[in-house]
Design a protein around this motif. Structure first.
Motif, PDB file in Angstrom:
ATOM      1  N   PHE A 138      26.069  47.021  34.615  1.00  0.00           N
ATOM      2  CA  PHE A 138      26.741  46.010  33.790  1.00  0.00           C
ATOM      3  C   PHE A 138      28.174  45.818  34.253  1.00  0.00           C
ATOM      4  N   MET A 139      28.887  46.922  34.448  1.00  0.00           N
ATOM      5  CA  MET A 139      30.298  46.831  34.802  1.00  0.00           C
ATOM      6  C   MET A 139      30.498  46.368  36.236  1.00  0.00           C
ATOM      7  N   MET A 140      29.722  46.899  37.172  1.00  0.00           N
ATOM      8  CA  MET A 140      29.909  46.548  38.571  1.00  0.00           C
ATOM      9  C   MET A 140      29.506  45.103  38.844  1.00  0.00           C
ATOM     10  N   GLU A 141      28.421  44.638  38.245  1.00  0.00           N
ATOM     11  CA  GLU A 141      27.999  43.259  38.489  1.00  0.00           C
ATOM     12  C   GLU A 141      28.969  42.278  37.839  1.00  0.00           C
ATOM     13  N   SER A 142      29.527  42.655  36.689  1.00  0.00           N
ATOM     14  CA  SER A 142      30.558  41.817  36.068  1.00  0.00           C
ATOM     15  C   SER A 142      31.748  41.668  37.007  1.00  0.00           C
ATOM     16  N   ALA A 143      32.140  42.761  37.620  1.00  0.00           N
ATOM     17  CA  ALA A 143      33.283  42.730  38.536  1.00  0.00           C
ATOM     18  C   ALA A 143      32.967  41.924  39.791  1.00  0.00           C
ATOM     19  N   ARG A 144      31.757  42.067  40.314  1.00  0.00           N
ATOM     20  CA  ARG A 144      31.373  41.279  41.491  1.00  0.00           C
ATOM     21  C   ARG A 144      31.405  39.781  41.176  1.00  0.00           C
ATOM     22  N   PHE A 145      30.897  39.435  40.012  1.00  0.00           N
ATOM     23  CA  PHE A 145      30.881  38.035  39.604  1.00  0.00           C
ATOM     24  C   PHE A 145      32.310  37.500  39.496  1.00  0.00           C
ATOM     25  N   PHE A 146      33.180  38.284  38.875  1.00  0.00           N
ATOM     26  CA  PHE A 146      34.583  37.882  38.760  1.00  0.00           C
ATOM     27  C   PHE A 146      35.194  37.664  40.134  1.00  0.00           C
ATOM     28  N   GLU A 147      34.920  38.566  41.056  1.00  0.00           N
ATOM     29  CA  GLU A 147      35.523  38.462  42.384  1.00  0.00           C
ATOM     30  C   GLU A 147      35.012  37.228  43.137  1.00  0.00           C
TER      31      GLU A 147
END
Length: 212
Positions: free
Chosen positions: A99-108
């Motif tokens: 959840f956290m890592m994919e959220s960050a990838r999407f943001f980037e």
């Protein structure tokens, strides 16, 4: 930033965006994120695109019409992207990490659009669109609560207040646009992974642990 066509919410009858529309949306997105929505005029967007105001108005009647598909698209796409990255058979800790890592990838990948969406989330004067964004936001928060609840039931997490824990996770992720530097030493996903590790391990030293 990846092509905005993957996240735009243009409506079922609008058809696929033209190259000119994508150019306008991309330049407007960058300007809104760096200057603020109120600090950008239609003339500014047209100049960045190398077109006349009349050409811009042919595609979008006003700034709100440019902003709305970006904001709605980000809200919906973030949830769908994260949901798709979570394996149903994974344990709660792995689900939280995904959840956290994919959220960050999407943001980037969609940094400017993400910043714009976060900044103007509550300002859309059209109540229907605002309700739709809140519905997607609520689905996203429910996904996180479900992971935390599963962790409690399995004994993996020790959480006294799920709402507070959810706000801690989302706060860590949603604040990244304020300080994250894409030129820094770590990608956003690596930072999110470190955040997750701190949350899972806790910050309190175990008895007898050596001080750093």
């Amino acid at each position: 930033m990846k092509n905005l066509v993957d996240i735009l919410e243009l409506g079922g009858s609008a058809g696929p965006p033209t190259e000119r529309m994508l150019q306008i949306l991309t330049e407007a997105c960058r300007l809104f994120a760096t200057r603020g929505f109120d600090g950008v005029s239609v003339r500014d967007i047209a100049q960045e695109c190398g077109i006349s105001k009349a050409t811009l108005y042919h595609h979008f009647p006003d700034k709100d019409a440019i902003l709305r598909p970006l904001v709605m698209g980000i809200t919906r796409s973030l949830h769908q992207r994260v949901l798709g990255a979570i394996r149903p058979e994974a344990d709660p800790a792995e689900k939280l990490r995904a959840f956290m890592m994919e959220s960050a990838r999407f943001f980037e990948e969609y940094r400017w659009a993400f910043i714009v969406s976060s900044t103007v989330f509550w300002t859309d004067p059209q109540a229907r669109q605002r309700r739709q964004r809140i519905e997607w936001r609520d689905r996203h928060e429910a996904l996180l609560r479900g992971i935390l609840e599963e962790g409690i039931r399995s004994g993996a997490f020790r959480i006294a207040d799920i709402g507070m824990a959810g706000r801690l996770v989302l706060g860590a992720l949603n604040w990244m646009p304020k300080w994250y530097d894409p030129k820094g030493p770590l990608p956003a996903s690596a930072i999110a992974e470190q955040f997750c590790g701190m949350l899972l391990a806790g910050l309190e030293a175990t008895p007898g642990a050596a001080a750093l």
